[in-house]
Design an enzyme around this catalytic site. Structure first.
Site: not given
Lengths: 143, 143, 143, 143
Positions: A16-18, A20
């Site tokens: 995942t990344d920032a 979400g």
């Protein structure tokens, strides 16, 4: 005979990344896992091909991101071999979310066969025959 | 005014794979770095856009792998904005090896603008104006 | 009751590096998968904990790399909860190669509980009780 | 002579996770970049060492995560060689956020020298001499 194959994966937190959601680059390793599974289902592990001195190198990728995948999701990757040439193969993929069944992602990958030095090679006859037998016939007919 | 931009990166060991070259999935984070740099050169950091509640989501990727990159290589990523629409942008990229100047990789990425909930949004007027001013005019003329 | 848990993973090609083995950083996402599995085996998915507004943040990692893992290997990750405090947990892990059974890697991870803003929080009583019931009693006795 | 070295990196979006911060596994590739830089500053590129048939393999990692790094942050990695043995080196690292100067992360890494087959090797005399000259003397005195 047409040989599609399903691979199931659970989204990893590290994927995942920032935003979400799963980072767009993380789908490519999933496709690689799916290709490996596809070959295992046919009785060959990709590491065997490398042991023979061949490398199936990615030459092109096309990918459409339709809906995000999230941590906690389980996905199904449907893989099929779309086209085989003497030195080249094309796989196509659809990724679905298990649960709601939503289509999240579609992609293709083109690969060329090389030796250890990176020179283009032809598939060994047995491998080519095995691949041809398992490509999507509908594609072969129309392609 | 046409605004191409060069980003320089050194290949990281962690970006290589067992073929001894950069893994094909690792190019996508490079493109992301290049887009961020492109925006910084224009005076905006992408994190500012997210702070305003907007997300530039990757909707499509197309990539051709021409020659492998290796640990020890320094690469130059040339980025330009190919097309701007009210809710969508397309970037194009070329990656060269610094040293021999070989073209290693070409790609495009399509992006849509969304809010935090993932709903499609229009670019705020100032951001749109800034983007339009910096797209590749040759593309705008022909596209 | 002592609750160790086994997670099985196949090495992904994308996890290897130019040494031909799994890159040392790739073991940490495996541990994360193993913790998630450990919790699922107890009836909780970690995404539920985040939905309640809690985050289990990694505060320390210690890892020993004993033997390399390679593409084609299947590994078994044995996970157990070594220690629970009101705001902190420690997991320990051993990774074995399935097949020859070789021990490849050992590690621990310390985690603190925070809220969305990053402030330290105590475990909710039910979660704490669940964790305490499942920690390694031998450790609790000696620790 | 004591030779600490600073490496500067901008956090990549692909390095963040759904907590909105840099994923804990992503610090390890940063340390690798920092070690490579440290060697370049001494006049050797690590790829040269591999070309000679040697591999500096990570045998142990210890890391403490003090404060999160975020997309948009620029970090400074301070690297120094803590200890050299005939077959082993230990690096230590501190990572600071540029801007507020906050210490985010500390770590060490132990490495062993091997040949292509993974057998333990002694450092070639010139490389050992170079490393010894550049280790942290305070550590050498006390260690």
């Amino acid at each position: 005979m047409y040989h599609p194959h399903d691979t199931y994966l659970d989204v990893r937190y590290a994927e995942t990344d920032a935003m979400g959601v799963v980072h767009h680059s993380r789908y490519l390793p999933w496709l690689e896992v799916a290709r490996t599974d596809w070959m295992v289902a046919l009785g060959t592990h990709y590491s065997e091909i490398e042991r023979l001195g061949y490398f199936l190198v990615v030459s092109e990728i096309g990918a459409r991101y339709l809906r995000p995948a999230r941590f906690g999701d389980r996905v199904r990757i449907n893989t099929h071999l779309k086209r085989v040439r003497s030195r080249q193969v094309r796989f196509e993929y659809e990724i679905f979310r298990v649960g709601d069944g939503d289509l999240l992602f579609t992609a293709f990958s083109e690969h060329i066969l090389t030796d250890r030095e990176g020179s283009l090679r032809r598939f060994p006859p047995e491998l080519l025959a095995m691949l041809e037998k398992n490509q999507d016939e509908r594609a072969a007919a129309s392609g």
